[in-house]
Design a protein around this motif. Structure first.
Motif, PDB file in Angstrom:
ATOM      1  N   LEU A   8      44.584  38.330  28.720  1.00  0.00           N
ATOM      2  CA  LEU A   8      45.660  38.920  30.215  1.00  0.00           C
ATOM      3  C   LEU A   8      44.203  39.118  31.288  1.00  0.00           C
ATOM      4  CD1 LEU A   8      48.202  38.650  31.233  1.00  0.00           C
ATOM      5  CD2 LEU A   8      48.455  41.381  30.856  1.00  0.00           C
ATOM      6  N   GLY A   9      43.110  39.803  30.671  1.00  0.00           N
ATOM      7  CA  GLY A   9      42.351  40.412  31.801  1.00  0.00           C
ATOM      8  C   GLY A   9      41.210  39.157  32.307  1.00  0.00           C
ATOM      9  N   VAL A  10      41.008  38.216  31.334  1.00  0.00           N
ATOM     10  CA  VAL A  10      40.197  36.460  32.275  1.00  0.00           C
ATOM     11  C   VAL A  10      41.680  36.156  33.527  1.00  0.00           C
ATOM     12  CG1 VAL A  10      39.971  34.429  31.548  1.00  0.00           C
ATOM     13  CG2 VAL A  10      38.666  36.540  30.355  1.00  0.00           C
ATOM     14  N   ILE A  11      42.772  36.207  32.706  1.00  0.00           N
ATOM     15  CA  ILE A  11      43.296  35.384  33.471  1.00  0.00           C
ATOM     16  C   ILE A  11      43.471  36.728  34.973  1.00  0.00           C
ATOM     17  CG2 ILE A  11      45.776  34.363  34.456  1.00  0.00           C
ATOM     18  CD1 ILE A  11      45.675  33.961  31.178  1.00  0.00           C
ATOM     19  N   LEU A  12      44.134  37.135  34.888  1.00  0.00           N
ATOM     20  CA  LEU A  12      43.882  38.166  36.333  1.00  0.00           C
ATOM     21  C   LEU A  12      43.415  38.201  37.082  1.00  0.00           C
ATOM     22  CD1 LEU A  12      45.983  40.865  34.630  1.00  0.00           C
ATOM     23  CD2 LEU A  12      46.871  39.413  35.876  1.00  0.00           C
ATOM     24  N   VAL A  13      41.575  38.379  36.490  1.00  0.00           N
ATOM     25  CA  VAL A  13      41.065  37.834  37.715  1.00  0.00           C
ATOM     26  C   VAL A  13      40.262  36.881  37.809  1.00  0.00           C
ATOM     27  CG1 VAL A  13      37.793  38.317  36.867  1.00  0.00           C
ATOM     28  CG2 VAL A  13      39.029  39.732  36.130  1.00  0.00           C
ATOM     29  N   TYR A  14      40.850  35.681  36.809  1.00  0.00           N
ATOM     30  CA  TYR A  14      40.289  34.416  37.568  1.00  0.00           C
ATOM     31  C   TYR A  14      41.404  33.570  38.136  1.00  0.00           C
ATOM     32  CZ  TYR A  14      35.345  34.962  35.629  1.00  0.00           C
ATOM     33  OH  TYR A  14      34.386  34.698  35.184  1.00  0.00           O
ATOM     34  N   LEU A  15      42.537  33.914  38.122  1.00  0.00           N
ATOM     35  CA  LEU A  15      43.041  32.958  38.804  1.00  0.00           C
ATOM     36  C   LEU A  15      43.663  33.376  39.796  1.00  0.00           C
ATOM     37  CD1 LEU A  15      46.073  31.246  38.477  1.00  0.00           C
ATOM     38  CD2 LEU A  15      47.168  33.344  38.287  1.00  0.00           C
TER      39      LEU A  15
END
Length: 160
Positions: A37-44
Protein backbone atom coordinates in the motif's frame (compact mmCIF):
# COMPACT_ATOMS: atom_id res chain seq x y z
CA UNK A 1 15.80 7.22 36.40
CA UNK A 2 16.35 3.61 37.43
CA UNK A 3 12.85 2.56 36.32
CA UNK A 4 13.36 4.21 32.92
CA UNK A 5 16.56 2.22 32.48
CA UNK A 6 14.61 -1.01 32.97
CA UNK A 7 11.88 0.04 30.54
CA UNK A 8 14.00 -0.71 27.47
CA UNK A 9 14.75 -4.19 28.79
CA UNK A 10 11.09 -4.84 29.50
CA UNK A 11 10.06 -3.56 26.05
CA UNK A 12 12.71 -5.76 24.43
CA UNK A 13 11.33 -8.81 26.24
CA UNK A 14 7.74 -7.92 25.27
CA UNK A 15 8.56 -7.33 21.59
CA UNK A 16 10.76 -10.42 21.51
CA UNK A 17 7.92 -12.54 22.90
CA UNK A 18 5.49 -10.99 20.41
CA UNK A 19 7.79 -11.83 17.49
CA UNK A 20 8.15 -15.39 18.75
CA UNK A 21 4.50 -16.00 19.70
CA UNK A 22 2.64 -14.23 16.88
CA UNK A 23 2.67 -16.49 13.83
CA UNK A 24 5.22 -15.12 11.38
CA UNK A 25 2.77 -15.41 8.49
CA UNK A 26 0.59 -12.81 10.26
CA UNK A 27 3.56 -10.45 10.66
CA UNK A 28 4.58 -11.03 7.03
CA UNK A 29 1.01 -10.36 5.84
CA UNK A 30 0.93 -7.07 7.76
CA UNK A 31 4.34 -6.10 6.34
CA UNK A 32 3.19 -7.00 2.81
CA UNK A 33 0.04 -4.90 3.20
CA UNK A 34 1.91 -1.89 4.61
CA UNK A 35 4.73 -2.06 2.05
CA UNK A 36 2.44 -2.74 -0.93
CA UNK A 37 0.00 0.00 0.00
CA UNK A 38 2.86 2.39 0.80
CA UNK A 39 4.52 1.85 -2.59
CA UNK A 40 1.18 2.31 -4.36
CA UNK A 41 0.35 5.49 -2.42
CA UNK A 42 3.77 6.96 -3.20
CA UNK A 43 4.17 5.96 -6.84
CA UNK A 44 0.61 6.01 -8.26
CA UNK A 45 0.32 9.82 -8.01
CA UNK A 46 3.84 10.14 -9.44
CA UNK A 47 2.92 7.85 -12.33
CA UNK A 48 -0.23 9.83 -13.08
CA UNK A 49 1.76 13.07 -12.84
CA UNK A 50 4.45 11.79 -15.26
CA UNK A 51 1.90 10.70 -17.84
CA UNK A 52 -0.17 13.86 -17.45
CA UNK A 53 2.80 16.24 -17.78
CA UNK A 54 4.52 14.24 -20.53
CA UNK A 55 7.75 13.55 -18.67
CA UNK A 56 10.63 11.50 -20.04
CA UNK A 57 10.01 7.86 -20.87
CA UNK A 58 12.47 6.76 -18.19
CA UNK A 59 10.54 8.61 -15.45
CA UNK A 60 7.24 7.19 -16.74
CA UNK A 61 8.54 3.63 -16.88
CA UNK A 62 10.25 3.85 -13.49
CA UNK A 63 7.16 5.14 -11.69
CA UNK A 64 4.90 2.68 -13.54
CA UNK A 65 7.14 -0.28 -12.62
CA UNK A 66 7.10 0.71 -8.95
CA UNK A 67 3.33 1.16 -9.03
CA UNK A 68 2.91 -2.30 -10.54
CA UNK A 69 5.37 -3.69 -7.98
CA UNK A 70 3.20 -2.24 -5.19
CA UNK A 71 0.12 -4.00 -6.60
CA UNK A 72 2.06 -7.27 -7.02
CA UNK A 73 3.23 -7.09 -3.38
CA UNK A 74 -0.30 -6.29 -2.22
CA UNK A 75 -2.02 -8.99 -4.28
CA UNK A 76 0.54 -11.81 -4.57
CA UNK A 77 2.93 -11.14 -1.69
CA UNK A 78 6.67 -11.15 -1.19
CA UNK A 79 7.23 -14.65 -2.58
CA UNK A 80 6.04 -13.68 -6.05
CA UNK A 81 8.12 -10.50 -6.04
CA UNK A 82 11.14 -12.47 -4.81
CA UNK A 83 10.63 -15.09 -7.51
CA UNK A 84 10.40 -12.43 -10.23
CA UNK A 85 13.43 -10.50 -8.96
CA UNK A 86 15.45 -13.69 -8.46
CA UNK A 87 14.61 -14.94 -11.95
CA UNK A 88 15.54 -11.62 -13.53
CA UNK A 89 18.79 -11.58 -11.55
CA UNK A 90 19.63 -15.11 -12.73
CA UNK A 91 18.89 -14.23 -16.36
CA UNK A 92 21.17 -11.18 -16.26
CA UNK A 93 23.88 -13.07 -14.39
CA UNK A 94 23.83 -15.88 -16.96
CA UNK A 95 23.93 -13.37 -19.82
CA UNK A 96 26.92 -11.65 -18.20
CA UNK A 97 28.58 -15.04 -17.69
CA UNK A 98 28.10 -15.98 -21.35
CA UNK A 99 29.37 -12.60 -22.58
CA UNK A 100 32.39 -12.67 -20.25
CA UNK A 101 35.89 -13.29 -21.55
CA UNK A 102 36.68 -15.18 -18.36
CA UNK A 103 33.55 -17.06 -17.22
CA UNK A 104 35.30 -18.62 -14.22
CA UNK A 105 36.35 -15.21 -12.86
CA UNK A 106 32.94 -13.70 -13.63
CA UNK A 107 31.25 -16.52 -11.74
CA UNK A 108 33.57 -16.09 -8.73
CA UNK A 109 32.97 -12.32 -8.77
CA UNK A 110 29.18 -12.73 -8.82
CA UNK A 111 28.89 -15.79 -6.57
CA UNK A 112 27.01 -13.90 -3.83
CA UNK A 113 24.54 -12.59 -6.43
CA UNK A 114 23.96 -16.15 -7.68
CA UNK A 115 23.31 -17.33 -4.13
CA UNK A 116 20.88 -14.49 -3.43
CA UNK A 117 19.04 -15.08 -6.72
CA UNK A 118 18.78 -18.82 -6.09
CA UNK A 119 17.51 -18.27 -2.54
CA UNK A 120 14.87 -15.85 -3.86
CA UNK A 121 13.76 -18.33 -6.52
CA UNK A 122 14.06 -21.65 -4.69
CA UNK A 123 13.46 -20.83 -1.02
CA UNK A 124 11.24 -17.77 -1.19
CA UNK A 125 11.17 -14.49 0.65
CA UNK A 126 8.51 -15.60 3.15
CA UNK A 127 10.64 -18.46 4.44
CA UNK A 128 13.66 -16.18 4.82
CA UNK A 129 11.51 -13.58 6.61
CA UNK A 130 10.09 -16.31 8.84
CA UNK A 131 13.58 -17.25 10.01
CA UNK A 132 14.55 -13.58 10.44
CA UNK A 133 11.43 -12.80 12.50
CA UNK A 134 11.96 -15.71 14.88
CA UNK A 135 15.70 -14.96 15.18
CA UNK A 136 14.94 -11.28 15.88
CA UNK A 137 12.43 -12.29 18.55
CA UNK A 138 14.95 -14.56 20.24
CA UNK A 139 17.67 -11.89 20.12
CA UNK A 140 15.31 -9.23 21.52
CA UNK A 141 14.19 -11.58 24.28
CA UNK A 142 17.76 -12.51 25.30
CA UNK A 143 19.00 -8.90 25.12
CA UNK A 144 15.99 -7.71 27.14
CA UNK A 145 16.57 -10.31 29.85
CA UNK A 146 20.28 -9.48 30.02
CA UNK A 147 19.43 -5.76 30.22
CA UNK A 148 16.95 -6.31 33.04
CA UNK A 149 19.44 -8.47 34.97
CA UNK A 150 22.33 -6.00 34.55
CA UNK A 151 20.08 -3.07 35.53
CA UNK A 152 19.00 -4.92 38.67
CA UNK A 153 22.61 -5.73 39.55
CA UNK A 154 23.59 -2.07 39.04
CA UNK A 155 20.62 -0.89 41.14
CA UNK A 156 21.54 -3.30 43.96
CA UNK A 157 25.14 -2.04 43.95
CA UNK A 158 23.96 1.58 44.13
CA UNK A 159 21.58 0.81 47.01
CA UNK A 160 24.34 -0.72 49.16
Amino acid sequence: MKKILQLDGILSVIFGLLLILIPSNVIISVLQFILGLGVILVYLPITIFHFYIKRSNYAKIKSLVFTILGFVILIFGFNMVGFIVGTIMLIFLIIDLIKSNSPKEAFKKDLIKYIIALVLVLVGVNQVLDIMIIASGIVLLVVGIIKIITDNIDNNKENK
